[in-house]
Every structure is written in structure tokens, then in C-alpha cells.
Design a protein around this motif. Sequence first.
Motif, PDB file in Angstrom:
ATOM      1  N   ALA A 135      -1.201  -4.668  11.538  1.00 34.08           N
ATOM      2  CA  ALA A 135      -1.373  -3.557  10.600  1.00 34.08           C
ATOM      3  C   ALA A 135      -0.040  -2.942  10.162  1.00 34.08           C
ATOM      4  CB  ALA A 135      -2.270  -2.481  11.213  1.00 34.08           C
ATOM      5  N   ILE A 136       0.829  -2.659  11.099  1.00 31.30           N
ATOM      6  CA  ILE A 136       2.098  -2.026  10.736  1.00 31.30           C
ATOM      7  C   ILE A 136       2.972  -3.002   9.957  1.00 31.30           C
ATOM      8  CG2 ILE A 136       4.224  -0.990  11.631  1.00 31.30           C
ATOM      9  CD1 ILE A 136       2.477   0.372  13.762  1.00 31.30           C
ATOM     10  N   ASP A 137       2.988  -4.265  10.350  1.00 28.85           N
ATOM     11  CA  ASP A 137       3.730  -5.267   9.582  1.00 28.85           C
ATOM     12  C   ASP A 137       3.234  -5.306   8.144  1.00 28.85           C
ATOM     13  OD1 ASP A 137       5.271  -5.984  11.762  1.00 28.85           O
ATOM     14  OD2 ASP A 137       4.131  -7.809  12.203  1.00 28.85           O
ATOM     15  N   ALA A 138       1.927  -5.247   7.961  1.00 26.60           N
ATOM     16  CA  ALA A 138       1.358  -5.280   6.606  1.00 26.60           C
ATOM     17  C   ALA A 138       1.763  -4.051   5.809  1.00 26.60           C
ATOM     18  CB  ALA A 138      -0.163  -5.391   6.670  1.00 26.60           C
ATOM     19  N   ALA A 139       1.787  -2.882   6.444  1.00 23.91           N
ATOM     20  CA  ALA A 139       2.209  -1.662   5.745  1.00 23.91           C
ATOM     21  C   ALA A 139       3.685  -1.742   5.365  1.00 23.91           C
ATOM     22  CB  ALA A 139       1.942  -0.433   6.614  1.00 23.91           C
ATOM     23  N   VAL A 140       4.506  -2.294   6.240  1.00 27.26           N
ATOM     24  CA  VAL A 140       5.927  -2.460   5.944  1.00 27.26           C
ATOM     25  C   VAL A 140       6.106  -3.456   4.801  1.00 27.26           C
ATOM     26  CG1 VAL A 140       8.133  -3.308   6.862  1.00 27.26           C
ATOM     27  CG2 VAL A 140       6.696  -1.807   8.261  1.00 27.26           C
ATOM     28  N   ALA A 141       5.381  -4.565   4.843  1.00 27.46           N
ATOM     29  CA  ALA A 141       5.463  -5.567   3.778  1.00 27.46           C
ATOM     30  C   ALA A 141       5.014  -4.975   2.447  1.00 27.46           C
ATOM     31  CB  ALA A 141       4.607  -6.786   4.129  1.00 27.46           C
ATOM     32  N   GLU A 142       3.926  -4.225   2.463  1.00 29.84           N
ATOM     33  CA  GLU A 142       3.414  -3.614   1.237  1.00 29.84           C
ATOM     34  C   GLU A 142       4.452  -2.650   0.663  1.00 29.84           C
ATOM     35  OE1 GLU A 142       1.780  -0.865  -1.461  1.00 29.84           O
ATOM     36  OE2 GLU A 142       2.392  -0.271   0.565  1.00 29.84           O
ATOM     37  N   ALA A 143       5.077  -1.864   1.520  1.00 24.62           N
ATOM     38  CA  ALA A 143       6.113  -0.933   1.057  1.00 24.62           C
ATOM     39  C   ALA A 143       7.285  -1.707   0.456  1.00 24.62           C
ATOM     40  CB  ALA A 143       6.586  -0.054   2.212  1.00 24.62           C
ATOM     41  N   ALA A 144       7.680  -2.795   1.113  1.00 21.30           N
ATOM     42  CA  ALA A 144       8.798  -3.593   0.621  1.00 21.30           C
ATOM     43  C   ALA A 144       8.497  -4.170  -0.760  1.00 21.30           C
ATOM     44  CB  ALA A 144       9.108  -4.721   1.605  1.00 21.30           C
ATOM     45  N   LEU A 145       7.286  -4.614  -0.961  1.00 18.59           N
ATOM     46  CA  LEU A 145       6.912  -5.244  -2.232  1.00 18.59           C
ATOM     47  C   LEU A 145       6.895  -4.260  -3.402  1.00 18.59           C
ATOM     48  CD1 LEU A 145       4.165  -7.643  -0.883  1.00 18.59           C
ATOM     49  CD2 LEU A 145       6.427  -8.274  -1.775  1.00 18.59           C
ATOM     50  N   ARG A 146       6.856  -2.963  -3.108  1.00 18.67           N
ATOM     51  CA  ARG A 146       6.847  -1.950  -4.171  1.00 18.67           C
ATOM     52  C   ARG A 146       8.241  -1.437  -4.522  1.00 18.67           C
ATOM     53  NH1 ARG A 146       4.701   2.754  -2.587  1.00 18.67           N
ATOM     54  NH2 ARG A 146       4.297   2.180  -0.438  1.00 18.67           N
ATOM     55  N   GLN A 147       9.263  -1.907  -3.841  1.00 17.31           N
ATOM     56  CA  GLN A 147      10.604  -1.364  -4.031  1.00 17.31           C
ATOM     57  C   GLN A 147      11.335  -2.040  -5.184  1.00 17.31           C
ATOM     58  OE1 GLN A 147      11.164   1.423  -2.293  1.00 17.31           O
ATOM     59  NE2 GLN A 147       9.097   0.920  -1.574  1.00 17.31           N
ATOM     60  N   HIS A 148      12.418  -1.372  -5.592  1.00 19.30           N
ATOM     61  CA  HIS A 148      13.288  -1.912  -6.643  1.00 19.30           C
ATOM     62  C   HIS A 148      13.881  -3.228  -6.153  1.00 19.30           C
ATOM     63  CE1 HIS A 148      16.111  -1.984  -9.943  1.00 19.30           C
ATOM     64  NE2 HIS A 148      17.099  -2.137  -9.071  1.00 19.30           N
ATOM     65  N   ARG A 149      13.744  -4.249  -6.969  1.00 15.16           N
ATOM     66  CA  ARG A 149      14.212  -5.599  -6.611  1.00 15.16           C
ATOM     67  C   ARG A 149      15.675  -5.781  -6.964  1.00 15.16           C
ATOM     68  NH1 ARG A 149       9.825  -7.656  -4.809  1.00 15.16           N
ATOM     69  NH2 ARG A 149       7.827  -7.561  -5.828  1.00 15.16           N
ATOM     70  N   PRO A 150      16.283  -6.705  -6.263  1.00 14.57           N
ATOM     71  CA  PRO A 150      15.767  -7.512  -5.168  1.00 14.57           C
ATOM     72  C   PRO A 150      15.655  -6.691  -3.886  1.00 14.57           C
ATOM     73  CG  PRO A 150      18.045  -8.108  -5.619  1.00 14.57           C
ATOM     74  CD  PRO A 150      17.655  -7.085  -6.640  1.00 14.57           C
ATOM     75  N   VAL A 151      14.772  -7.158  -3.016  1.00 14.42           N
ATOM     76  CA  VAL A 151      14.498  -6.456  -1.762  1.00 14.42           C
ATOM     77  C   VAL A 151      14.903  -7.349  -0.595  1.00 14.42           C
ATOM     78  CG1 VAL A 151      12.718  -5.400  -0.318  1.00 14.42           C
ATOM     79  CG2 VAL A 151      12.567  -5.210  -2.810  1.00 14.42           C
ATOM     80  N   VAL A 152      15.592  -6.734   0.366  1.00 15.23           N
ATOM     81  CA  VAL A 152      15.994  -7.398   1.602  1.00 15.23           C
ATOM     82  C   VAL A 152      15.374  -6.605   2.742  1.00 15.23           C
ATOM     83  CG1 VAL A 152      17.947  -8.066   3.075  1.00 15.23           C
ATOM     84  CG2 VAL A 152      18.181  -8.124   0.573  1.00 15.23           C
ATOM     85  N   MET A 153      14.810  -7.309   3.737  1.00 12.92           N
ATOM     86  CA  MET A 153      14.224  -6.619   4.887  1.00 12.92           C
ATOM     87  C   MET A 153      14.901  -7.073   6.170  1.00 12.92           C
ATOM     88  SD  MET A 153      10.356  -6.589   6.438  1.00 12.92           S
ATOM     89  CE  MET A 153       9.633  -6.277   4.853  1.00 12.92           C
ATOM     90  N   LEU A 154      15.265  -6.101   7.011  1.00 17.90           N
ATOM     91  CA  LEU A 154      15.806  -6.394   8.339  1.00 17.90           C
ATOM     92  C   LEU A 154      14.665  -6.339   9.337  1.00 17.90           C
ATOM     93  CD1 LEU A 154      19.102  -4.281   8.407  1.00 17.90           C
ATOM     94  CD2 LEU A 154      18.716  -6.587   7.519  1.00 17.90           C
ATOM     95  N   THR A 155      14.439  -7.437  10.051  1.00 14.37           N
ATOM     96  CA  THR A 155      13.313  -7.525  10.976  1.00 14.37           C
ATOM     97  C   THR A 155      13.595  -8.533  12.080  1.00 14.37           C
ATOM     98  OG1 THR A 155      10.935  -7.982  11.168  1.00 14.37           O
ATOM     99  CG2 THR A 155      12.159  -9.287   9.554  1.00 14.37           C
ATOM    100  N   SER A 156      12.890  -8.397  13.184  1.00 15.52           N
ATOM    101  CA  SER A 156      12.904  -9.425  14.221  1.00 15.52           C
ATOM    102  C   SER A 156      11.657 -10.299  14.102  1.00 15.52           C
ATOM    103  CB  SER A 156      12.955  -8.781  15.613  1.00 15.52           C
ATOM    104  OG  SER A 156      11.793  -7.995  15.811  1.00 15.52           O
ATOM    105  N   ASP A 157      10.735  -9.909  13.232  1.00 19.32           N
ATOM    106  CA  ASP A 157       9.441 -10.577  13.088  1.00 19.32           C
ATOM    107  C   ASP A 157       9.418 -11.391  11.793  1.00 19.32           C
ATOM    108  OD1 ASP A 157       6.861 -11.309  13.570  1.00 19.32           O
ATOM    109  OD2 ASP A 157       6.001  -9.338  13.211  1.00 19.32           O
ATOM    110  N   THR A 158      10.292 -12.372  11.705  1.00 16.49           N
ATOM    111  CA  THR A 158      10.482 -13.092  10.447  1.00 16.49           C
ATOM    112  C   THR A 158       9.258 -13.895  10.022  1.00 16.49           C
ATOM    113  OG1 THR A 158      11.524 -14.948  11.600  1.00 16.49           O
ATOM    114  CG2 THR A 158      12.979 -13.231  10.735  1.00 16.49           C
ATOM    115  N   ASP A 159       8.577 -14.537  10.951  1.00 18.18           N
ATOM    116  CA  ASP A 159       7.443 -15.389  10.576  1.00 18.18           C
ATOM    117  C   ASP A 159       6.325 -14.597   9.911  1.00 18.18           C
ATOM    118  OD1 ASP A 159       8.713 -17.643  11.562  1.00 18.18           O
ATOM    119  OD2 ASP A 159       7.714 -17.551  13.506  1.00 18.18           O
ATOM    120  N   ASP A 160       5.874 -13.530  10.557  1.00 17.41           N
ATOM    121  CA  ASP A 160       4.751 -12.764  10.022  1.00 17.41           C
ATOM    122  C   ASP A 160       5.122 -12.042   8.730  1.00 17.41           C
ATOM    123  OD1 ASP A 160       3.186 -13.572  12.179  1.00 17.41           O
ATOM    124  OD2 ASP A 160       3.881 -11.900  13.400  1.00 17.41           O
ATOM    125  N   LEU A 161       6.317 -11.490   8.668  1.00 17.69           N
ATOM    126  CA  LEU A 161       6.696 -10.779   7.444  1.00 17.69           C
ATOM    127  C   LEU A 161       6.949 -11.742   6.285  1.00 17.69           C
ATOM    128  CD1 LEU A 161       8.496  -7.867   9.136  1.00 17.69           C
ATOM    129  CD2 LEU A 161       6.612  -7.689   7.525  1.00 17.69           C
TER     130      LEU A 161
END
Length: 137
Positions: A98-124
Motif C-alpha cells: 500500500a505505501i509503495d503504491a502511494a509513493v509510486a502514485e505521488a511520483a507519477l504526478r510530479q514534474h518530469r523527469p522524475v527520479v526516485m530514491l528507494t531500496s525497493d527497486t523491484d516493486d517500485l
Amino acid sequence: MARRRLTHEGTLVLDSEGFSKLLTDDEQVVALVAEARSRGMEVVISALAIIEAVHARTNKSRLNWVLSGLRVVPVGDEEARAASKLLMDAGLHGHKYAIDAAVAEAALRQHRPVVMLTSDTDDLTKLCGGRVRIVEV
């Protein structure tokens, strides 16, 4: 360890691990955030990632100071529905992601290009579908 360079302007998103490492002054994450800011990138975090990252030993003064430099993305009804759709499209269950999905959804709404720092690369990567550059920390 060599420092990774970000090559984009746009938005840098921190998931809970990226945020946790920023809170503890992790050298790699601090350097990536500083570089992103020097390139004019906005640094953001989902409100839910804060909940996941904070614990009893979190330095509250440090937490408040770090948050003052980030834009916190709220999660309301519309965002929750969009995150649920991301989960369904990726074949993942909200109980675990659930939290990964909320983070992904937030990332997809941001000004592009978007870079995400995570330890959970596969799921994100599954949730963002290649529309966000994922950087492992």
C-alpha cells in the motif's frame, strides 16, 4: 563507493528508505539530494512514507528540519484510488504494498523527469512502469 550522479531536472522523490537515510545523514543520500537541488529539482515525499520511516528513536528536531526542506505530497481519496489501480495493474496486493503504491502514485504526478530514491527497486519499478527513474539506495 562512487557517488551516483543524477542527470535529470524535474523532481526527486524519496520513498521511506530514502527518507530514513536522509534523516540519518547517509552520505550517499545526502549527496544525491544536494545534487538534485543544485540541478533545480524539487525534492518531495509522500505523506505515507513519513509514517513508515519515523519510529521512537527518530530525532524529532532533525525530522522537522529535514521535512522543512521537502514538499510533502498528501494522500486523499483520489490519490488512494489511483494507487489502488497501480496495485491492480501490477498484480500486487495492498496489504503488503500500500505505501509503495502511494509513493509510486505521488511520483507519477510530479514534474518530469522524475527520479526516485528507494531500496525497493523491484516493486517500485513494477508500480511505476518505467515512467520514473529508480535509483537504489
